[in-house]
Design a protein around this motif. Structure first.
Motif, PDB file in Angstrom:
ATOM      1  N   UNK A  14      -7.152  -1.716  14.590  1.00  0.00           N
ATOM      2  CA  UNK A  14      -6.166  -2.567  14.372  1.00  0.00           C
ATOM      3  C   UNK A  14      -5.005  -2.636  15.334  1.00  0.00           C
ATOM      4  N   UNK A  15      -4.580  -3.861  15.782  1.00  0.00           N
ATOM      5  CA  UNK A  15      -3.700  -3.944  16.879  1.00  0.00           C
ATOM      6  C   UNK A  15      -2.245  -4.555  16.404  1.00  0.00           C
ATOM      7  N   UNK A  16      -2.294  -5.048  14.970  1.00  0.00           N
ATOM      8  CA  UNK A  16      -1.027  -5.727  14.922  1.00  0.00           C
ATOM      9  C   UNK A  16      -0.588  -5.442  13.409  1.00  0.00           C
ATOM     10  N   UNK A  21      -1.111  -0.139  13.136  1.00  0.00           N
ATOM     11  CA  UNK A  21      -1.406  -0.252  14.485  1.00  0.00           C
ATOM     12  C   UNK A  21      -1.944   1.029  15.167  1.00  0.00           C
ATOM     13  N   UNK A  22      -3.005   0.810  15.742  1.00  0.00           N
ATOM     14  CA  UNK A  22      -3.813   1.714  16.682  1.00  0.00           C
ATOM     15  C   UNK A  22      -4.872   2.390  15.840  1.00  0.00           C
ATOM     16  N   UNK A  23      -4.934   2.192  14.327  1.00  0.00           N
ATOM     17  CA  UNK A  23      -5.902   2.801  13.583  1.00  0.00           C
ATOM     18  C   UNK A  23      -7.121   2.186  13.557  1.00  0.00           C
ATOM     19  N   UNK A  24      -8.296   2.699  13.190  1.00  0.00           N
ATOM     20  CA  UNK A  24      -9.549   2.298  12.945  1.00  0.00           C
ATOM     21  C   UNK A  24      -9.722   1.795  11.693  1.00  0.00           C
ATOM     22  N   UNK A  25     -10.228   0.600  11.438  1.00  0.00           N
ATOM     23  CA  UNK A  25     -10.565   0.279  10.198  1.00  0.00           C
ATOM     24  C   UNK A  25     -12.130  -0.286  10.259  1.00  0.00           C
ATOM     25  N   UNK A  26     -12.708   0.351   9.087  1.00  0.00           N
ATOM     26  CA  UNK A  26     -14.134   0.196   8.772  1.00  0.00           C
ATOM     27  C   UNK A  26     -14.598  -0.583   7.604  1.00  0.00           C
ATOM     28  N   UNK A  27     -15.421  -1.338   7.791  1.00  0.00           N
ATOM     29  CA  UNK A  27     -15.811  -2.235   6.555  1.00  0.00           C
ATOM     30  C   UNK A  27     -17.146  -2.050   6.460  1.00  0.00           C
TER      31      UNK A  27
END
Length: 76
Positions: A14-16, A21-27
């Motif tokens: 996640x950049x915005x 912000x800066x965290x990893x998002x997994x789907x």
């Protein structure tokens, strides 16, 4: 069954995000889309990554012990 149980996922950083912000998002492909306010996760459909979800501890420990025993035999 192997040492790891895996699942396919779309993973992004996640950049915005306001709080992420800066965290990893997994789907995860099998879990369906996670729905966030901006809809970002529901747009994630590139399930090219394989993520380890579970570990068979007994098999993993056996692999470590076997590897160490082979190493000790080589040195001895």
């Amino acid at each position: 069954m192997g040492v790891f149980t895996t699942e396919k996922a779309d993973i992004r950083v996640e950049t915005v995000g306001r709080w992420t912000k800066g965290m990893t998002v997994c789907n995860f492909e099998k879990m369906g889309g996670m729905h966030h306010f901006g809809g970002t996760a529901s747009e994630q459909t590139d399930f090219r990554y394989t993520v380890a979800m579970k570990l068979d501890h007994a098999k993993f420990c056996d692999l470590i012990v076997d590897s160490l025993e082979r190493l000790v035999r080589r040195k001895g």
